[in-house]
Design an enzyme around this catalytic site. Structure first.
Site, PDB file in Angstrom:
ATOM      1  N   HIS A 161       0.833  -1.206   0.000  1.00  0.00           N
ATOM      2  CA  HIS A 161       0.000   0.000   0.000  1.00  0.00           C
ATOM      3  C   HIS A 161       0.868   1.257   0.000  1.00  0.00           C
ATOM      4  CE1 HIS A 161      -3.206  -2.575   2.187  1.00  0.00           C
ATOM      5  NE2 HIS A 161      -3.676  -2.299   0.985  1.00  0.00           N
ATOM      6  N   CYS A 248      -2.608  -0.422   9.612  1.00  0.00           N
ATOM      7  CA  CYS A 248      -3.679  -1.280   9.040  1.00  0.00           C
ATOM      8  C   CYS A 248      -4.697  -1.783  10.051  1.00  0.00           C
ATOM      9  CB  CYS A 248      -3.100  -2.538   8.394  1.00  0.00           C
ATOM     10  SG  CYS A 248      -1.624  -2.364   7.467  1.00  0.00           S
TER      11      CYS A 248
END
Ligand code: GLY
Length: 253
Positions: A161, A248
């Site tokens: 990401h 996350c």
């Protein structure tokens, strides 16, 4: 300042989640729970009321709740996660976020993982990655713009990401891996550039005046100490085996 975090307890089969990390030891559930508990404590120490959702064994990655929504002071935008095995994780988050925010949703064929979205003030960087496509980024950007925010897209080359490589650490400063330093979208900020041997530590999480950092990255710790924030070091071995990081595992708002 943020006041709440939504998290989810990892499920027993969390090691069946997606990963590209090659590890000699399989991820250990007992240790993962210990590390997750320490993470919850750190969020509390940073002043957040922490909501812990039940495990979701049908989605082994579901404790990575950040990918299911982008939450601002005005709105919660529910995503469509980019990985097929993660599509649907977002549904069970909606009732919890609806208690706090108006809900908007990304529509197919758009996909967005929250891990690709970095907020700095009222600006949003949206990483285009294997998980977040142009269509999803455009939808998200236009929704956020409707609430008075600005946005830019940034191509994510290596790494899962955008926030695997770039995070905001306060004081107009970005913590960045060396491959992102020259990106034109990131100019206008001071940069702390990670030592190449410590690139994983890019996934550091600023919560109010606290910085949650992964344990085992002494060069980065020293660099971040100059910011004068309260630093909380957390063990992340099992999380890392599953391509996860500190950002996350929660939605903060
Ligand atoms: N295991 C985290 C992810 O790949 O989405």
């Amino acid at each position: 300042m943020v006041s709440h975090a939504i998290t989810r307890k990892p499920c027993e089969n969390f090691a069946r989640g997606l990963t590209t990390t090659v590890s000699s030891e399989p991820a250990d559930y007992g240790l993962m729970l210990k590390q997750h508990d320490a993470y919850l404590e750190a969020l509390s120490a940073a002043g957040l009321e922490v909501i812990v959702l039940d495990p979701q064994p049908e989605y082994p990655d579901a404790h990575f709740v950040e990918d299911t929504a982008v939450v601002t002071s005005d709105v919660a935008v529910i995503t469509i996660p980019g990985a097929d095995t993660r599509k649907g994780e977002e549904e069970s988050i909606i009732p919890f976020l609806a208690e706090f925010r108006k809900i908007e949703r990304i529509q197919p064929p758009g996909t967005v993982d929250g891990g690709d979205v970095l907020q700095v003030g009222n600006h949003f960087f949206i990483g285009i990655s294997e998980r977040t496509n142009q269509e999803g980024a455009g939808q998200l950007g236009r929704i956020l713009q409707g609430y008075g925010n600005t946005w830019t897209t940034v191509a994510v080359g290596a790494g899962l990401h955008f926030k695997s490589s770039v995070n905001y650490v306060g004081q107009n400063t970005l913590l960045v891996t060396s491959d992102f330093t020259a990106r034109e979208q990131l100019q206008g900020y001071d940069q702390i550039v990670l030592d190449s041997a410590e690139a994983y530590a890019a996934n550091t999480l600023l919560v109010n005046e606290h910085l949650l950092i992964p344990a085992g990255y002494p060069v980065t710790r020293k660099q971040l100490e100059t910011l004068g924030l309260n630093m909380i070091e957390l063990e992340v071995s099992e999380l890392r085996k599953m391509d996860g990081g500190l950002t996350c595992m929660s939605l903060r708002f």
